[in-house]
Design a protein around this motif. Structure first.
Motif, PDB file in Angstrom:
ATOM      1  N   ARG A  94      -6.511  -3.100   5.224  1.00 44.57           N
ATOM      2  CA  ARG A  94      -5.559  -2.569   6.320  1.00 44.57           C
ATOM      3  C   ARG A  94      -4.347  -2.221   5.737  1.00 44.57           C
ATOM      4  N   LEU A  95      -3.910  -1.113   6.066  1.00 38.78           N
ATOM      5  CA  LEU A  95      -2.519  -0.549   5.178  1.00 38.78           C
ATOM      6  C   LEU A  95      -1.794   0.002   6.319  1.00 38.78           C
ATOM      7  N   GLY A  96      -0.378  -0.706   6.437  1.00 33.41           N
ATOM      8  CA  GLY A  96       0.329  -0.161   7.370  1.00 33.41           C
ATOM      9  C   GLY A  96       1.472   0.748   6.537  1.00 33.41           C
ATOM     10  N   ILE A  97       1.935   1.743   7.344  1.00 39.40           N
ATOM     11  CA  ILE A  97       2.899   2.764   6.550  1.00 39.40           C
ATOM     12  C   ILE A  97       3.580   3.069   7.681  1.00 39.40           C
ATOM     13  N   ASN A 138       0.831 -12.401   9.199  1.00 36.14           N
ATOM     14  CA  ASN A 138      -0.093 -13.102  10.232  1.00 36.14           C
ATOM     15  C   ASN A 138      -1.531 -12.881   9.730  1.00 36.14           C
ATOM     16  N   GLY A 139      -1.537 -12.009   8.546  1.00 36.06           N
ATOM     17  CA  GLY A 139      -2.770 -11.638   7.879  1.00 36.06           C
ATOM     18  C   GLY A 139      -3.637 -10.466   8.611  1.00 36.06           C
ATOM     19  N   HIS A 140      -2.944  -9.777   9.612  1.00 34.42           N
ATOM     20  CA  HIS A 140      -3.414  -8.808  10.095  1.00 34.42           C
ATOM     21  C   HIS A 140      -3.148  -7.237   9.158  1.00 34.42           C
ATOM     22  N   LEU A 141      -2.680  -7.438   8.146  1.00 34.44           N
ATOM     23  CA  LEU A 141      -2.666  -6.274   7.139  1.00 34.44           C
ATOM     24  C   LEU A 141      -2.703  -6.815   5.704  1.00 34.44           C
ATOM     25  N   ASP A 142      -3.398  -5.927   4.932  1.00 37.10           N
ATOM     26  CA  ASP A 142      -3.505  -6.350   3.580  1.00 37.10           C
ATOM     27  C   ASP A 142      -2.361  -5.979   2.782  1.00 37.10           C
ATOM     28  N   ALA A 143      -1.717  -4.782   3.107  1.00 40.21           N
ATOM     29  CA  ALA A 143      -0.669  -4.513   2.516  1.00 40.21           C
ATOM     30  C   ALA A 143       0.225  -3.122   3.332  1.00 40.21           C
ATOM     31  N   ALA A 144       1.247  -2.864   2.735  1.00 36.95           N
ATOM     32  CA  ALA A 144       1.823  -1.574   3.491  1.00 36.95           C
ATOM     33  C   ALA A 144       2.750  -0.846   2.608  1.00 36.95           C
TER      34      ALA A 144
END
Length: 312
Positions: A94-97, A138-144
């Motif tokens: 899961r990646l946020g940008i 909160n553990g809802h993304l692995d990285a961003a």
């Protein structure tokens, strides 16, 4: 107690509602409530104060949730260790940008990454920096991927590249004829900004804080979520704007003539891959970093730069 029960505790702590937590955990609400009650009976304490709306953690419950996060993370690390030993790079990631990076950077690396690592299922979300920090914690993304430095205690930052700011100046502006400009050539009152919540906006405010201007030149005020809107308004002579360097590469040729680079040292933002310091899924994080730096290296060759903070 079990790892599954701890997952339920963390879900209720996050959502402050048993029904919603059960939905997120894909179990019935009675099942989730019963399992949490079992932990409370086993420990002889109350984790949640159910008399309050929304549900609140008790003082001891707050300490238990902190420890539960550590336990769940360490349990997840076991699978990471096995995957790394086997040389396996796959599974959900899961990646946020942030929005000012997503449109330009994602098309540059996504195709390369999924071809090189076909067993990784990338789940990508466009989020602002504050949302990313919350989801990472909160553990809802692995990285961003975000503008840094953020100086968050539990988040690690690995720099991917430095992206210069480029001014977009209409032909009617006094500095249009200059080959290169200085920060002192810009007046904050004249700059068309992204809406609040964008760290690129905060970078511009930090960059131009010493040149605020004195009188509004135009009888309107706009903050947009789109660089394209700002460019069109600038083309109408309604102000100037600043763009990230990668965004300028896709402009129409007629618009590229309105770009003005800054004299050295060029103001720039630091773009980093950020992730929790527990380094879960670090093998995928490293793979992602190598792919991104490989494709960006040829696009950005600026060396003499000045990092502008994305924080207010």
């Amino acid at each position: 107690m079990t790892i599954t029960q701890l997952h339920y505790v963390l879900a209720v702590a996050e959502h402050k509602n048993f029904t919603l937590a059960a939905e997120k955990c894909f179990v019935t609400q009675p099942t989730l409530s019963m399992q949490i009650q079992k932990i409370e009976e086993e420990l002889g304490i109350q984790i949640f104060d159910r008399s309050k709306k929304p549900i609140q953690l008790t003082d001891i419950g707050l300490k238990i949730v902190t420890q539960a996060k550590n336990i769940v993370n360490e349990a997840n690390r076991i699978k990471d260790i096995v995957d790394q030993q086997k040389g396996f790079i796959g599974g959900d990631f899961r990646l946020g940008i942030i929005p000012t990076i997503m449109p330009t950077l994602l098309p540059m690396f996504l195709n390369n990454f999924i071809k090189k690592y076909p067993k990784v299922n990338l789940i990508i979300e466009e989020l602002n920096t504050d949302e990313i920090i919350i989801k990472l914690k909160n553990g809802h993304l692995d990285a961003a991927i975000a503008a840094t430095p953020l100086q968050e205690e539990k988040i690690k930052e690995v720099v991917l590249f430095y992206e210069p700011f480029v001014a977009y100046i209409p032909e009617s502006h006094a500095v249009f004829e200059k080959k290169e400009i200085e920060v002192s050539d810009l007046v904050l009152d004249e700059i068309l900004l992204l809406q609040d919540g964008h760290c690129f906006r905060d970078g511009i405010l930090n960059l131009c804080k010493n040149n605020p201007g004195t009188v509004d030149k135009f009888n309107f005020h706009i903050e947009s979520g789109s660089f394209e809107t700002l460019i069109k308004l600038a083309n109408e002579g309604l102000g100037t704007t600043l763009l990230p360097y990668l965004h300028t590469l896709d402009l129409k040729e007629k618009d590229k003539g309105k770009l003005k680079h800054f004299k050295d040292p060029k103001p720039a933002r630091e773009v980093s891959l950020i992730y929790p310091k527990n380094e879960l899924k670090i093998h995928i994080i490293d793979a992602l970093r190598h792919v991104i730096t490989g494709v960006v290296r040829g696009a950005i060759a600026f060396q003499d730069i000045q990092i502008i903070s994305p924080k207010k």
